[in-house]
Structure formats: structure tokens, C-alpha cells
Motif scaffolding. Structure first.
Motif, short mmCIF file in Angstrom:
data_model
loop_
_atom_site.label_atom_id
_atom_site.label_comp_id
_atom_site.label_asym_id
_atom_site.label_seq_id
_atom_site.Cartn_x
_atom_site.Cartn_y
_atom_site.Cartn_z
N VAL A 89 45.20 36.63 31.91
CA VAL A 89 45.78 35.56 32.73
C VAL A 89 45.04 34.24 32.48
N TYR A 90 45.65 33.19 32.98
CA TYR A 90 45.04 31.87 33.00
C TYR A 90 44.70 31.52 34.45
N ALA A 91 43.76 30.61 34.62
CA ALA A 91 43.44 30.12 35.96
C ALA A 91 43.05 28.66 35.87
N SER A 92 43.51 27.88 36.85
CA SER A 92 43.14 26.46 36.92
C SER A 92 43.07 26.04 38.38
N THR A 93 42.35 24.97 38.63
CA THR A 93 42.20 24.49 40.00
C THR A 93 43.46 23.74 40.44
N GLU A 94 43.98 24.10 41.58
CA GLU A 94 45.15 23.42 42.16
C GLU A 94 44.71 22.12 42.83
N GLU A 95 43.49 22.11 43.35
CA GLU A 95 42.91 20.91 43.96
C GLU A 95 41.40 20.97 43.74
N ASP A 96 40.71 19.89 44.05
CA ASP A 96 39.25 19.88 43.90
C ASP A 96 38.69 21.10 44.63
N SER A 97 37.84 21.85 43.92
CA SER A 97 37.39 23.12 44.48
C SER A 97 35.88 23.30 44.30
N LYS A 98 35.30 24.00 45.25
CA LYS A 98 33.90 24.42 45.14
C LYS A 98 33.91 25.94 44.99
N VAL A 99 33.31 26.41 43.90
CA VAL A 99 33.44 27.81 43.52
C VAL A 99 32.07 28.44 43.32
N LEU A 100 31.88 29.61 43.90
CA LEU A 100 30.68 30.41 43.69
C LEU A 100 30.91 31.30 42.47
N LEU A 101 30.02 31.24 41.49
CA LEU A 101 30.19 31.99 40.25
C LEU A 101 29.17 33.13 40.18
N LEU A 102 29.68 34.36 40.21
CA LEU A 102 28.82 35.54 40.17
C LEU A 102 28.68 36.03 38.73
N PRO A 103 27.46 36.13 38.20
CA PRO A 103 27.28 36.63 36.83
C PRO A 103 27.76 38.08 36.71
N VAL A 104 28.55 38.35 35.70
CA VAL A 104 29.15 39.67 35.54
C VAL A 104 28.09 40.77 35.44
N GLU A 105 27.04 40.52 34.69
CA GLU A 105 26.03 41.57 34.51
C GLU A 105 25.35 41.94 35.83
N ASP A 106 25.18 40.96 36.71
CA ASP A 106 24.59 41.23 38.01
C ASP A 106 25.56 41.98 38.91
N VAL A 107 26.83 41.59 38.87
CA VAL A 107 27.83 42.27 39.68
C VAL A 107 27.89 43.75 39.33
N SER A 108 27.80 44.06 38.06
CA SER A 108 27.84 45.47 37.62
C SER A 108 26.70 46.27 38.24
N SER A 109 25.52 45.69 38.32
CA SER A 109 24.39 46.41 38.91
C SER A 109 24.48 46.42 40.44
N TRP A 110 25.02 45.35 41.03
CA TRP A 110 25.16 45.30 42.49
C TRP A 110 26.12 46.37 43.00
N ILE A 111 27.11 46.71 42.21
CA ILE A 111 28.08 47.73 42.62
C ILE A 111 27.37 49.05 42.93
N HIS A 112 26.33 49.36 42.15
CA HIS A 112 25.58 50.60 42.34
C HIS A 112 24.52 50.46 43.45
N GLN A 113 23.91 49.28 43.52
CA GLN A 113 22.86 49.07 44.51
C GLN A 113 23.40 48.81 45.91
N PHE A 114 24.52 48.08 45.97
CA PHE A 114 25.06 47.65 47.26
C PHE A 114 26.54 47.99 47.33
N PRO A 115 26.88 49.19 47.76
CA PRO A 115 28.29 49.60 47.82
C PRO A 115 29.17 48.66 48.65
N SER A 116 28.56 47.87 49.53
CA SER A 116 29.37 46.99 50.38
C SER A 116 30.12 45.93 49.57
N ILE A 117 29.64 45.65 48.35
CA ILE A 117 30.34 44.65 47.54
C ILE A 117 31.74 45.13 47.16
N ASN A 118 31.91 46.46 47.15
CA ASN A 118 33.24 47.00 46.85
C ASN A 118 34.26 46.59 47.91
#
Length: 207
Positions: A89-118
Motif C-alpha cells: 500500500v501507499y500512505a500519505s498525510t491528509e493534513e499536517d500530522s505528528k507521528v510516533l515512529l516505532l522501530p521495527v526491530e524493537d517492536v519485534s522484541s517488545w511483542i515477546h517481552q510485553f504481550p500488552s502491545i498486541n
């Protein structure tokens, strides 16, 4: 950091602390492409403010799939990142946006450490699945006048704007059709008293 805690208040406090340490917040101007088809996903976005549109492209036409609103993320990016697949898919901002960017490699480890992220991604999966079913249903069963009117209503609701500053070409891209089709159907809606066309905007009349 209060924005992060407010948007992700349902997550474990230790996980939120990890997110604050590892993630970045980026302010992205309106109409900026942030993801393209075929791109490998390196960060997973969570919208803190503003609005992001996710769409697919077929030949020379686009089709709006869904919007990402504050406190929401993109399940398509999440799925592609976990499998290390290129984005579909494509993605673009519809209006000025503030976005939190989660590093993929960290998210992968957080899934195992912190099930609440699921919880975050299960919520997003259910939401997007429902929205995609609605999109498919509208494309298959609804006539263009109904699709166009619903598109305007939804865009007005999400952006809190009426009149809407939107061109016929932009609407055509969102609905996967030609500009000429939108111009013709917009005129029909105007004749029915549902909209008023101004020089650079469209006003939705009270229903």
C-alpha cells in the motif's frame, strides 16, 4: 512525552517507557508521502495528531482503503514489517500530522517481552478489517453518487471541515475513478440539494 502516554495509555507502563526511549516523534506536512508500494517497512507509525490516508494503486487509479486517526496505527505496515515483506500500500498525510515512529526491530522484541502491545495491533486489525469490508461493499454494490456523498461526509467528519477544500481530481483518486465521472456526479448531487460547489471547495448541506 505526555502525548505518547495519552495515546498509549492502555499499554504497560514499562513498555511505554521503552517506546519513549527508542522511538521518535516526527512532524510531517500535509500531502507528504510516507510509504510507497514495494518499500520495506522500517518504522511503524502511530498517529498522535493529524490524519494519514492509506490507499492502493491499480494501473493509473488509486483507491482509498482507510484513514489512520490519532491513537491509531497502520496494520498493513505492521504485517509487512513482521514478515519483512515489501509494502502493498501507499500512505500519505491528509493534513499536517505528528507521528510516533516505532522501530521495527524493537517492536519485534517488545511483542515477546510485553504481550500488552498486541492489544494495539489486535484493535487495529479488527478496525481495518471492518473498514476494508465496508470499502469492498461500497465499491461493488453502491452507485457512484452514494459513494461520492459518503466520501464527502466521512472526509468532513474526520477533518472537521465544511466546506471541504478538495478538488474533483483528488476525489477521483480516492474513489478509484475518473475526474470526469466525479464532475458529472457532483453536479447531480448539487441538483439534488445535497452539496453546493464553490470555486475551490465543496459544501455539504445539512442532512
Amino acid at each position: 512525552m505526555d502525548e505518547i502516554r495519552k495515546s498509549l495509555s492502555f499499554l504497560n507502563s514499562d513498555l511505554i517507557k521503552k517506546i519513549e526511549e527508542s522511538s521518535t516523534i516526527q512532524e510531517i506536512p500535509k500531502n507528504t508521502q510516507i510509504l510507497r508500494e514495494g518499500q520495506y517497512v522500517k518504522v511503524i507509525p502511530i498517529v498522535l495528531s493529524g490524519l494519514i490516508r492509506v490507499f492502493s494503486r491499480f494501473s493509473d487509479k488509486e483507491l482509498l482503503l482507510y484513514y489512520i486517526k490519532p491513537s491509531e496505527s497502520c496494520i498493513m505496515s505492521f504485517a509487512a514489517s513482521l514478515k519483512n515483506d515489501p509494502s502493498r500500500v501507499y500512505a500519505s498525510t491528509e493534513e499536517d500530522s505528528k507521528v510516533l515512529l516505532l522501530p521495527v526491530e524493537d517492536v519485534s522484541s517488545w511483542i515477546h517481552q510485553f504481550p500488552s502491545i498486541n492489544t494495539l495491533f489486535y484493535q487495529q486489525y479488527n478496525l481495518r478489517y471492518s473498514e476494508l469490508l465496508d470499502t469492498i461493499s461500497h465499491v461493488i454494490f453502491d452507485k457512484m453518487d452514494k459513494r461520492l456523498y459518503n466520501y464527502l461526509i466521512e472526509k468532513s467528519r474526520l477533518t472537521n471541515q465544511n466546506p471541504l477544500k478538495v478538488s474533483h481530481r483528488e476525489i477521483a483518486s480516492g474513489l478509484g475513478t475518473a475526474r470526469e465521472v466525479i464532475s458529472r456526479v457532483m453536479k447531480k448531487l448539487e441538483q439534488e440539494g445535497k452539496v453546493i460547489q464553490h470555486q475551490n471547495s465543496v459544501e455539504i448541506k445539512a442532512r
